[in-house]
Design a protein around this motif. Structure first.
Motif, PDB file in Angstrom:
ATOM      1  N   PHE A  76       0.858  -1.179   0.000  1.00 11.32           N
ATOM      2  CA  PHE A  76       0.000   0.000   0.000  1.00 11.32           C
ATOM      3  C   PHE A  76       0.895   1.230   0.000  1.00 11.32           C
ATOM      4  O   PHE A  76       1.427   1.614   1.023  1.00 11.32           O
ATOM      5  CB  PHE A  76      -0.893  -0.017   1.244  1.00 11.32           C
ATOM      6  CG  PHE A  76      -2.096   0.864   1.140  1.00 11.32           C
ATOM      7  CD1 PHE A  76      -2.078   2.024   0.386  1.00 11.32           C
ATOM      8  CD2 PHE A  76      -3.274   0.520   1.794  1.00 11.32           C
ATOM      9  CE1 PHE A  76      -3.188   2.830   0.290  1.00 11.32           C
ATOM     10  CE2 PHE A  76      -4.388   1.322   1.703  1.00 11.32           C
ATOM     11  CZ  PHE A  76      -4.342   2.476   0.951  1.00 11.32           C
ATOM     12  N   ILE A 125      14.080   3.973   1.200  1.00 13.81           N
ATOM     13  CA  ILE A 125      13.764   3.840   2.628  1.00 13.81           C
ATOM     14  C   ILE A 125      12.530   2.965   2.863  1.00 13.81           C
ATOM     15  O   ILE A 125      12.618   1.942   3.529  1.00 13.81           O
ATOM     16  CB  ILE A 125      13.677   5.226   3.298  1.00 13.81           C
ATOM     17  CG1 ILE A 125      15.090   5.841   3.308  1.00 13.81           C
ATOM     18  CG2 ILE A 125      13.144   5.115   4.718  1.00 13.81           C
ATOM     19  CD1 ILE A 125      15.158   7.223   3.871  1.00 13.81           C
ATOM     20  N   THR A 129      13.363  -0.848   4.197  1.00 21.65           N
ATOM     21  CA  THR A 129      12.971  -1.137   5.576  1.00 21.65           C
ATOM     22  C   THR A 129      11.825  -2.151   5.605  1.00 21.65           C
ATOM     23  O   THR A 129      11.758  -2.982   6.506  1.00 21.65           O
ATOM     24  CB  THR A 129      12.523   0.136   6.331  1.00 21.65           C
ATOM     25  OG1 THR A 129      11.501   0.782   5.579  1.00 21.65           O
ATOM     26  CG2 THR A 129      13.683   1.080   6.550  1.00 21.65           C
ATOM     27  N   VAL A 133      13.460  -5.091   7.628  1.00 16.95           N
ATOM     28  CA  VAL A 133      13.068  -5.099   9.039  1.00 16.95           C
ATOM     29  C   VAL A 133      11.554  -5.112   9.203  1.00 16.95           C
ATOM     30  O   VAL A 133      11.059  -5.088  10.320  1.00 16.95           O
ATOM     31  CB  VAL A 133      13.666  -3.911   9.839  1.00 16.95           C
ATOM     32  CG1 VAL A 133      15.114  -4.139  10.147  1.00 16.95           C
ATOM     33  CG2 VAL A 133      13.466  -2.601   9.114  1.00 16.95           C
ATOM     34  N   SER A 135       9.234  -2.875   8.474  1.00 18.14           N
ATOM     35  CA  SER A 135       8.500  -1.648   8.799  1.00 18.14           C
ATOM     36  C   SER A 135       7.290  -1.520   7.878  1.00 18.14           C
ATOM     37  O   SER A 135       7.402  -1.752   6.673  1.00 18.14           O
ATOM     38  CB  SER A 135       9.383  -0.423   8.594  1.00 18.14           C
ATOM     39  OG  SER A 135      10.613  -0.610   9.211  1.00 18.14           O
ATOM     40  N   HIS A 136       6.168  -1.149   8.453  1.00 20.07           N
ATOM     41  CA  HIS A 136       4.957  -1.125   7.636  1.00 20.07           C
ATOM     42  C   HIS A 136       5.024  -0.011   6.594  1.00 20.07           C
ATOM     43  O   HIS A 136       5.268   1.142   6.931  1.00 20.07           O
ATOM     44  CB  HIS A 136       3.730  -0.921   8.521  1.00 20.07           C
ATOM     45  CG  HIS A 136       2.497  -1.474   7.886  1.00 20.07           C
ATOM     46  ND1 HIS A 136       2.052  -1.023   6.675  1.00 20.07           N
ATOM     47  CD2 HIS A 136       1.655  -2.459   8.250  1.00 20.07           C
ATOM     48  CE1 HIS A 136       0.966  -1.697   6.336  1.00 20.07           C
ATOM     49  NE2 HIS A 136       0.713  -2.577   7.288  1.00 20.07           N
ATOM     50  N   VAL A 138       2.800   1.449   4.853  1.00 16.95           N
ATOM     51  CA  VAL A 138       1.815   2.541   4.920  1.00 16.95           C
ATOM     52  C   VAL A 138       2.395   3.711   5.709  1.00 16.95           C
ATOM     53  O   VAL A 138       2.307   4.870   5.304  1.00 16.95           O
ATOM     54  CB  VAL A 138       0.497   2.051   5.570  1.00 16.95           C
ATOM     55  CG1 VAL A 138      -0.396   3.228   5.918  1.00 16.95           C
ATOM     56  CG2 VAL A 138      -0.245   1.128   4.630  1.00 16.95           C
ATOM     57  N   ILE A 139       3.022   3.393   6.823  1.00 14.97           N
ATOM     58  CA  ILE A 139       3.578   4.467   7.661  1.00 14.97           C
ATOM     59  C   ILE A 139       4.822   5.064   7.007  1.00 14.97           C
ATOM     60  O   ILE A 139       4.955   6.286   6.912  1.00 14.97           O
ATOM     61  CB  ILE A 139       3.921   3.934   9.065  1.00 14.97           C
ATOM     62  CG1 ILE A 139       2.730   3.217   9.682  1.00 14.97           C
ATOM     63  CG2 ILE A 139       4.392   5.066   9.961  1.00 14.97           C
ATOM     64  CD1 ILE A 139       1.563   4.083  10.000  1.00 14.97           C
ATOM     65  N   THR A 140       5.736   4.210   6.534  1.00 19.70           N
ATOM     66  CA  THR A 140       6.995   4.769   6.025  1.00 19.70           C
ATOM     67  C   THR A 140       6.772   5.588   4.758  1.00 19.70           C
ATOM     68  O   THR A 140       7.365   6.658   4.613  1.00 19.70           O
ATOM     69  CB  THR A 140       8.029   3.669   5.744  1.00 19.70           C
ATOM     70  OG1 THR A 140       7.426   2.654   4.955  1.00 19.70           O
ATOM     71  CG2 THR A 140       8.566   3.076   7.024  1.00 19.70           C
ATOM     72  N   MET A 142       4.086   7.174   3.979  1.00 18.22           N
ATOM     73  CA  MET A 142       3.394   8.401   4.394  1.00 18.22           C
ATOM     74  C   MET A 142       4.387   9.398   4.986  1.00 18.22           C
ATOM     75  O   MET A 142       4.383  10.590   4.649  1.00 18.22           O
ATOM     76  CB  MET A 142       2.314   8.055   5.423  1.00 18.22           C
ATOM     77  CG  MET A 142       1.454   9.220   5.833  1.00 18.22           C
ATOM     78  SD  MET A 142       0.514   8.839   7.313  1.00 18.22           S
ATOM     79  CE  MET A 142      -0.760   7.781   6.673  1.00 18.22           C
ATOM     80  N   MET A 143       5.276   8.910   5.859  1.00 15.53           N
ATOM     81  CA  MET A 143       6.251   9.804   6.483  1.00 15.53           C
ATOM     82  C   MET A 143       7.215  10.353   5.428  1.00 15.53           C
ATOM     83  O   MET A 143       7.547  11.537   5.436  1.00 15.53           O
ATOM     84  CB  MET A 143       7.048   9.043   7.566  1.00 15.53           C
ATOM     85  CG  MET A 143       6.205   8.498   8.697  1.00 15.53           C
ATOM     86  SD  MET A 143       5.376   9.791   9.619  1.00 15.53           S
ATOM     87  CE  MET A 143       3.793   9.051   9.972  1.00 15.53           C
ATOM     88  N   MET A 144       7.658   9.491   4.505  1.00 17.91           N
ATOM     89  CA  MET A 144       8.559   9.945   3.448  1.00 17.91           C
ATOM     90  C   MET A 144       7.869  10.958   2.543  1.00 17.91           C
ATOM     91  O   MET A 144       8.504  11.846   1.984  1.00 17.91           O
ATOM     92  CB  MET A 144       9.056   8.756   2.614  1.00 17.91           C
ATOM     93  CG  MET A 144      10.089   7.891   3.283  1.00 17.91           C
ATOM     94  SD  MET A 144      11.536   8.813   3.812  1.00 17.91           S
ATOM     95  CE  MET A 144      12.336   9.114   2.256  1.00 17.91           C
TER      96      MET A 144
ATOM     97  N   TYR B 277       8.758  13.088  11.346  1.00 23.18           N
ATOM     98  CA  TYR B 277       8.614  12.020  10.357  1.00 23.18           C
ATOM     99  C   TYR B 277       9.874  11.166  10.307  1.00 23.18           C
ATOM    100  O   TYR B 277       9.812   9.935  10.251  1.00 23.18           O
ATOM    101  CB  TYR B 277       8.328  12.625   8.981  1.00 23.18           C
ATOM    102  CG  TYR B 277       7.149  13.562   8.994  1.00 23.18           C
ATOM    103  CD1 TYR B 277       5.883  13.099   9.343  1.00 23.18           C
ATOM    104  CD2 TYR B 277       7.289  14.905   8.686  1.00 23.18           C
ATOM    105  CE1 TYR B 277       4.798  13.945   9.365  1.00 23.18           C
ATOM    106  CE2 TYR B 277       6.214  15.768   8.705  1.00 23.18           C
ATOM    107  CZ  TYR B 277       4.967  15.280   9.048  1.00 23.18           C
ATOM    108  OH  TYR B 277       3.899  16.126   9.079  1.00 23.18           O
ATOM    109  N   LEU B 284      10.601   2.899  13.446  1.00 24.14           N
ATOM    110  CA  LEU B 284      10.050   1.706  12.788  1.00 24.14           C
ATOM    111  C   LEU B 284      11.159   0.799  12.272  1.00 24.14           C
ATOM    112  O   LEU B 284      11.005  -0.401  12.219  1.00 24.14           O
ATOM    113  CB  LEU B 284       9.148   2.129  11.622  1.00 24.14           C
ATOM    114  CG  LEU B 284       7.732   2.506  11.991  1.00 24.14           C
ATOM    115  CD1 LEU B 284       7.013   3.061  10.789  1.00 24.14           C
ATOM    116  CD2 LEU B 284       6.986   1.296  12.524  1.00 24.14           C
TER     117      LEU B 284
END
Lengths: 356, 306
Positions: A76, A125, A129, A133, A135-136, A138-140, A142-144, B277, B284
């Motif tokens: 996603f 990234i 990730t 590792v 990392s979900h 959706v979050i990464t 969105m943050m990027m 962010y 994470l």
């Protein structure tokens, strides 16, 4: 049956949203027929309006293709907005440097730069990730996305890309990198046939990639069942990164095409929301590249029609966002349909047994 | 030195409120196993209806109540889709965010015209706690803060106690970790999840109302400006705990306050705004602590299927 449902469901969701929007509009004292009439005439009422609609739909279609790739690979990518702006930024940077290059080569350089920048923004990234590792994404993504938009804003607000002595904006890209409009009529709607051609080629490439190549088959396998894909010997980690790279690449391509075809420079604002609307486009199209064209045109029409609606019938253009949000919600709730059918059948059998 | 100036800490605390409240709300939702990215939209709903009802009723407290009701209802819609229909929670949340941004802008323009909400809208009071404001330095931080700042501090502590030291809190966490096991023990998984999601709606709406009738007394289009997403980051950075969320909100609030202070000194606030962010991605990736979501977070539970 299944393909019929995949067309009827998005249409049903859209019709339901339009009805609710109409009730909302009527409750506030407007005539829904004239409101929707001005929306439709704003989108398709004249040659220029149709041109505007197509212009507005091109970035949605191209970003939507990238989203479709990520969805089909079981990922996603919610941060396509940032990838779009990073692609746009790269394209603009190359656009006002290297002015000694011949026009066509310069143009290609800008587009490729936008694609690579978008691909790296999503792939490095969030992709790595996620793969290594867990990392979900959706979050990464969105943050990027937020980091990307802040970076683009920094570059033109006091950063190295600001044009001195102006409001926050970048210099204009070289004249010979701007897509030609060919005729006066196309110029008025900012519709460039080069951009249309790129979008069509992108659709064909994605369709071919997903359904006719080994890479596409493997991506879809990873999307359908990761464990099965792993047992089949597919390198799931690699394909996670590849899928996000491809997804970001199309977002970056859309940014480059928009800069070369319409905006010609970075302007302050960065609130296109193409990344989010493109998710809706892909969802409505069932992640099918051909369907993305239709869904993209639908939302392009909603955008241009909404602006006309605000001018003509004084209903705020934000109404189209209300409709978009409702459509997403209803499409997401599609599973209610088999549940309702099951409930109805159970009730009928219950009635017939109690009657007997 | 700017750090010795109590004003920046007062600003940090004030900036942390609209992040900490939705972050704690999100913690409740995700601890019960429902991903809530709709905090941004619910904040907008809360912010708008707080202003609208404050103006119509003439009482900011009634406005706050209306914000909570509307936020709770929006969250209930998310809960219904996520729990009853087993729909994709990320997609639902995104739909609510777009819907809320559109609806609040649409209603702002239709009900109040294109000039914004009336300036006569009442706002919630600012208070200074007697005694506390006499303490040097700390007194300045707590001087003349919105009443919601104090409510937030109470809510942080109560939430943490509630989630980790009460029976219902334990049930919420068990539903988010292993719903089948919880169901076997006779816990109604769906009901607990509805409770968690609606609670997150109330907290998010409170955070939105803080912006519109706590700090200001008006609503502007898209006034939350991505705070719901930073709150999501704060929740993750705070490892899905109320105290952690509050701590993360303070760090993020500080980076915003610092950005405002440093703006005059040639350091770009755009770069400073990246900090929340970037920290979340690092968290994470396991580079700054390890952020692990509740095991059943985002996975619908169907009692009939299992």
């Amino acid at each position: 049956m299944k393909s019929l449902r995949s067309i009827l469901l998005p249409m049903g969701a859209s019709v339901l949203a339009i009805i609710i929007g109409g009730i909302l509009v009527a409750a506030l004292g407007y005539n829904p027929v004239t409101v929707y009439g001005s929306l439709i005439s704003g989108a398709f009422g004249s040659g220029i309006n149709i041109g505007n609609t197509i212009t507005a739909s091109l970035p949605l279609i191209i970003v939507g293709l990238g989203i479709a790739i990520s969805f089909q690979s079981g990922l996603f990518n919610i941060g396509a907005d940032g990838q779009y702006w990073i692609g746009a930024t790269a394209a603009v940077w190359f656009g006002y440097h290297f002015n000694s290059l011949p026009g066509w080569l310069h143009m290609i350089l800008c587009i490729v730069a936008g694609m690579i920048a978008g691909a790296l923004w999503a792939g490095i990234i969030p992709g790595l990730t996620k793969a290594y590792v867990g990392s979900h994404e959706v979050i990464t993504t969105m943050m990027m996305s937020y980091i990307g938009i802040l970076l683009a804003r920094y570059l033109i607000e006091g950063g190295p890309m600001q044009q001195k002595g102006f409001n926050p904006q970048s210099p204009e890209i070289a004249q010979n990198t701007q897509f030609p409009y060919f005729t006066q009529g196309l110029m008025q709607s900012q519709l460039s046939l080069v951009a249309v051609a790129i979008a069509i080629i992108a659709v064909i490439v994605v369709w071919f990639l997903l359904y006719k190549t080994t890479l596409g088959y493997q991506l879809r396998t990873v999307g359908l069942n990761q464990r099965a894909a792993r047992y089949a010997g597919i390198n799931v980690k690699l394909f996670t990164v590849v899928a996000l790279c491809l997804s970001g690449m199309f977002a970056g391509l859309a940014g480059a095409v928009q800069m070369l075809g319409v905006d010609h420079r970075l302007l302050d604002g960065f609130s296109s929301n193409y990344g989010y609307t493109a998710i809706v486009v892909s969802l409505l199209a069932r992640n099918n590249p051909i369907g993305v064209i239709i869904a993209g045109l639908f939302f392009g029409a909603l955008t241009t029609g909404g602006q006309n609606m605000q001018m003509v019938s004084n209903v705020p253009a934000a109404l189209t966002d209300v409709l978009t949000g409702l459509i997403i919600f209803f499409v997401a709730c599609e599973r209610i349909i088999p549940q309702v059918i099951g409930w109805y059948r159970r009730r009928r059998t219950l009635k017939s047994t109690s009657a007997a | 030195m700017i750090f010795s100036d109590p004003e920046i800490w007062a600003a940090t605390l004030s900036m942390a409120v609209p992040l900490a409240l939705p972050a704690i709300g999100g913690t409740f939702s995700e601890r019960t196993g429902v991903v809530n990215i709709a905090m941004e939209g619910i904040m907008l709903i809360g912010a708008f209806f707080a202003v609208a009802f404050s103006y119509w009723t003439g009482s900011a407290w009634l406005g706050l109540l209306a914000a909570l009701i509307c936020g709770g209802l929006t969250a209930a819609a998310l809960a219904w889709g996520a729990i009853r229909v087993s729909a994709d929670q990320t997609v639902l949340g995104m739909g609510i965010n777009i819907f809320a941004a559109g609806l609040t802008t649409f209603l702002l323009n239709t009900l109040f015209g294109f000039n914004g909400t009336p300036i006569s809208t009442p706002k919630l009071p600012n208070i200074s706690i007697p005694g506390l404001d006499n303490i040097p330095y700390i007194g300045v931080i707590f001087q003349n803060q919105s009443i919601l700042v104090y409510i937030m501090i109470v809510l942080v502590i109560v939430s943490h106690w509630f989630l980790f030291h009460t029976r219902l809190g334990l049930r919420m966490r068990s539903v988010g970790e292993h719903p089948l096991a919880a169901d076997t023990l006779g816990i109604n998984v769906w009901r607990i999840r509805y409770f968690g999601v609606i609670l997150s709606g109330l907290f998010s709406a409170l955070g939105g109302a803080y912006l519109s009738i706590g700090v200001l007394n008006g609503f502007t289009a898209n006034m939350t400006n991505g705070r719901g997403y930073i709150a999501l980051a704060a929740m993750i950075f705070g490892k899905w705990t109320p105290l952690g969320s509050f701590g993360a909100a303070l760090i993020f609030g500080f980076s915003t306050a610092l950005g405002i202070v440093l703006q005059g000194q040639g350091i770009s606030s755009n770069l400073l705004q990246m900090i929340p962010y970037a920290l979340t991605i690092l968290a994470l990736a396991g580079l700054v602590g390890r952020a692990v979501a509740p095991a059943a977070d985002g996975i619908p539970y169907d009692p009939r299927r299992s």
